[in-house]
Design an enzyme around this catalytic site. Structure first.
Site, PDB file in Angstrom:
ATOM      1  N   HIS A  24      -2.974  52.802  92.540  1.00 23.85           N
ATOM      2  CA  HIS A  24      -4.292  52.434  93.069  1.00 23.85           C
ATOM      3  C   HIS A  24      -5.388  52.399  92.001  1.00 23.85           C
ATOM      4  O   HIS A  24      -6.383  53.123  92.053  1.00 23.85           O
ATOM      5  CB  HIS A  24      -4.693  53.236  94.317  1.00 23.85           C
ATOM      6  N   HIS A  78       1.195  68.461  99.974  1.00 23.25           N
ATOM      7  CA  HIS A  78       0.182  67.405  99.865  1.00 23.25           C
ATOM      8  C   HIS A  78       0.667  66.201 100.658  1.00 23.25           C
ATOM      9  O   HIS A  78       1.838  65.816 100.557  1.00 23.25           O
ATOM     10  CB  HIS A  78       0.011  67.077  98.374  1.00 23.25           C
ATOM     11  N   GLU A  80      -0.513  62.967 100.594  1.00 23.73           N
ATOM     12  CA  GLU A  80      -0.608  61.593 100.072  1.00 23.73           C
ATOM     13  C   GLU A  80       0.789  60.974 100.038  1.00 23.73           C
ATOM     14  O   GLU A  80       1.786  61.651  99.768  1.00 23.73           O
ATOM     15  CB  GLU A  80      -1.272  61.577  98.685  1.00 23.73           C
ATOM     16  N   ASP A  82       2.677  59.277  98.195  1.00 31.85           N
ATOM     17  CA  ASP A  82       3.666  59.351  97.111  1.00 31.85           C
ATOM     18  C   ASP A  82       4.524  60.612  97.235  1.00 31.85           C
ATOM     19  O   ASP A  82       5.590  60.705  96.628  1.00 31.85           O
ATOM     20  CB  ASP A  82       3.009  59.256  95.722  1.00 31.85           C
ATOM     21  N   HIS A 145      -6.209  67.330  95.032  1.00 32.44           N
ATOM     22  CA  HIS A 145      -7.411  66.512  95.128  1.00 32.44           C
ATOM     23  C   HIS A 145      -7.647  65.945  96.525  1.00 32.44           C
ATOM     24  O   HIS A 145      -8.522  65.072  96.689  1.00 32.44           O
ATOM     25  CB  HIS A 145      -7.316  65.376  94.094  1.00 32.44           C
ATOM     26  N   ASP A 164      -0.271  67.973  92.861  1.00 33.43           N
ATOM     27  CA  ASP A 164      -0.738  67.003  91.856  1.00 33.43           C
ATOM     28  C   ASP A 164      -1.316  67.673  90.605  1.00 33.43           C
ATOM     29  O   ASP A 164      -1.373  67.055  89.540  1.00 33.43           O
ATOM     30  CB  ASP A 164      -1.814  66.092  92.458  1.00 33.43           C
ATOM     31  N   TYR A 192      -4.296  61.777  83.273  1.00 32.24           N
ATOM     32  CA  TYR A 192      -4.137  62.133  84.682  1.00 32.24           C
ATOM     33  C   TYR A 192      -5.354  62.933  85.171  1.00 32.24           C
ATOM     34  O   TYR A 192      -5.938  62.643  86.224  1.00 32.24           O
ATOM     35  CB  TYR A 192      -2.854  62.955  84.839  1.00 32.24           C
ATOM     36  N   HIS A 225       4.252  65.417  89.619  1.00 33.61           N
ATOM     37  CA  HIS A 225       4.441  64.233  88.768  1.00 33.61           C
ATOM     38  C   HIS A 225       4.726  64.691  87.342  1.00 33.61           C
ATOM     39  O   HIS A 225       4.057  65.594  86.829  1.00 33.61           O
ATOM     40  CB  HIS A 225       3.170  63.370  88.711  1.00 33.61           C
TER      41      HIS A 225
END
Ligand code: FEO
Length: 398
Positions: A24, A78, A80, A82, A145, A164, A192, A225
């Site tokens: 994104h 989390h 999100e 991903d 986040h 994250d 990042y 990640h």
């Protein structure tokens, strides 16, 4: 499918996305990974899942350790996509006894997947669950986040599964920090942080303080990640400390876009003036530098100087896009200045100054505008402005 045992009976079972080039708006030119961790205990537990299209990879890896149907618990650190995109298929396959998440995680799971029948169990900061031989302690990390974000800490292993935080978008065959080039690793970690977490620096500062106060012993940080930190835990914690405090170097950026190279010539003159003062400078042409790489360079730069020609009473679109993106990240404590060439109206400098003021930059210069094409006197003015910016950087950064 290869799995990696990161601690005894704890396995990395995530997915490597070698092909991802855009996250994104963040240029992931070296791909990324979606990390998930399988803990083998009396209650077999999966921490996080992966992006929906990588669910096969996750299941193959889990299957090389155990039949996925034997998993008892799933922890969603989390929501999100991903990390949760494959949750519906994984829950269907695993039929877990419980799915642990934060209270905001529960809301967000409902809003994403609209499944009221999943066995969600809300956990909060300080709450512990037993997996049998080991416990898991949770720490909510709201807005680090997303509102739902949380950490899972395994005290017996001194292992922090950090969602994250402390991550990097970097696809590698290696799993640990000491198996890759450290300067490249830290550069990915900085990119990042600057593109995803910079905005939440006050939250990061508070979190680091809470971790220090809690006396939590950490000898491994496993983010969702990139590489797992085991040899450089102190280095990444100290880097986060500095980044979150907006600690800057004697460094300036001259970022520009140009129509007919007049603004480009001005950019180089401004940079010459900065260098003359002994301050390191990077000249970044927006035609060839992605905005997310400019943000990464901006993280430790004390001064940001922006140049744009005026186009249709505005700034050039790539500059407008960069400043919109940067404003959202709330970079703090920067010295700013603007310049640009123009033909008849010349609004770009004023508009850039306006955005810098919104970002609370220290803007001591009105900026330099040059009609059409600069000659020696105009370029000299640019060099002089660069010199004043260089002096200001030296005064601000010991
Ligand atoms: Fe890697 Fe916020 O997801």
């Amino acid at each position: 499918m290869q799995v990696t045992e990161i601690k005894k009976d704890i396995y990395w079972v995530g997915a490597v996305d070698w092909s991802l080039r855009d996250f994104h708006g963040y240029s992931t030119y070296k791909g990324t990974t979606y990390n998930a961790y399988l803990v083998m205990d009396e209650k077999i537990t999966l921490f996080d899942t992966v992006k929906k299209d990588k669910r096969g990879e996750l299941l193959h890896r889990i299957s090389s350790v155990i039949d996925p149907a034997r998993i008892d618990y799933i922890v969603v650190n989390h929501v999100e996509m991903d990390h949760s995109g494959s949750l519906p298929e994984i829950i269907e396959r695993v039929k877990p006894e419980k799915v642990f998440c934060s209270s905001m995680g529960q809301k967000n799971i409902h809003d994403h997947f609209h499944r009221k029948d999943w066995p969600l169990e809300v956990v909060g900061t300080g709450q512990e669950i037993s997996l049998g031989r080991r416990t898991v302690k949770f720490m909510e990390t709201r807005m680090l986040h997303w509102p739902d974000s949380m950490f899972s800490y395994l005290p017996a292993e001194k292992l922090l599964i950090s969602s994250d935080a402390f991550g990097q978008h970097w696809a590698t065959s290696e799993r640990f920090d000491d198996e890759v080039d450290v300067s490249e690793l830290m550069a990915h970690a900085a990119k990042y942080y600057s593109n995803i977490l910079w905005l939440y620096s006050p939250v990061v500062r508070k979190l680091l303080e809470n971790v220090r106060k809690s006396g939590m012993e950490i000898d491994m940080i496993a983010p969702d990640h990139g590489l797992i930190w085991r040899s450089r835990v102190g280095d990444i914690l100290s880097a986060y400390d500095g980044w979150s405090q907006h600690r800057a170097a004697r460094k300036a950026l001259v970022v520009f876009d140009t129509m007919w190279q007049s603004t480009e010539r001005m950019a180089k003159a401004v940079a010459d003036g900065i260098v003359r003062e002994g301050v390191s400078v990077k000249v970044l042409d927006l035609k060839v530098n992605h905005r997310s790489d400019v943000i990464a360079e901006a993280l430790d730069a004390k001064a940001l100087v922006f140049g744009s020609s005026t186009l249709n009473n505005g700034m050039l679109p790539r500059m407008a896009a960069l400043l919109t993106y940067m404003k959202g990240l709330k970079p703090g404590g920067k010295i700013g200045a603007a310049f640009g060439s123009y033909g008849w109206s010349g609004e770009a400098v004023k508009l850039i100054n306006g955005v810098m003021e919104e970002m609370k930059f220290e803007v001591a210069e009105p900026g330099i505008r040059i009609k059409y094409v600069p000659e020696h006197a105009g370029l000299k003015e640019c060099v002089e402005m660069g010199g004043r910016i260089g002096q200001a950087v030296k005064a601000a950064v010991a």
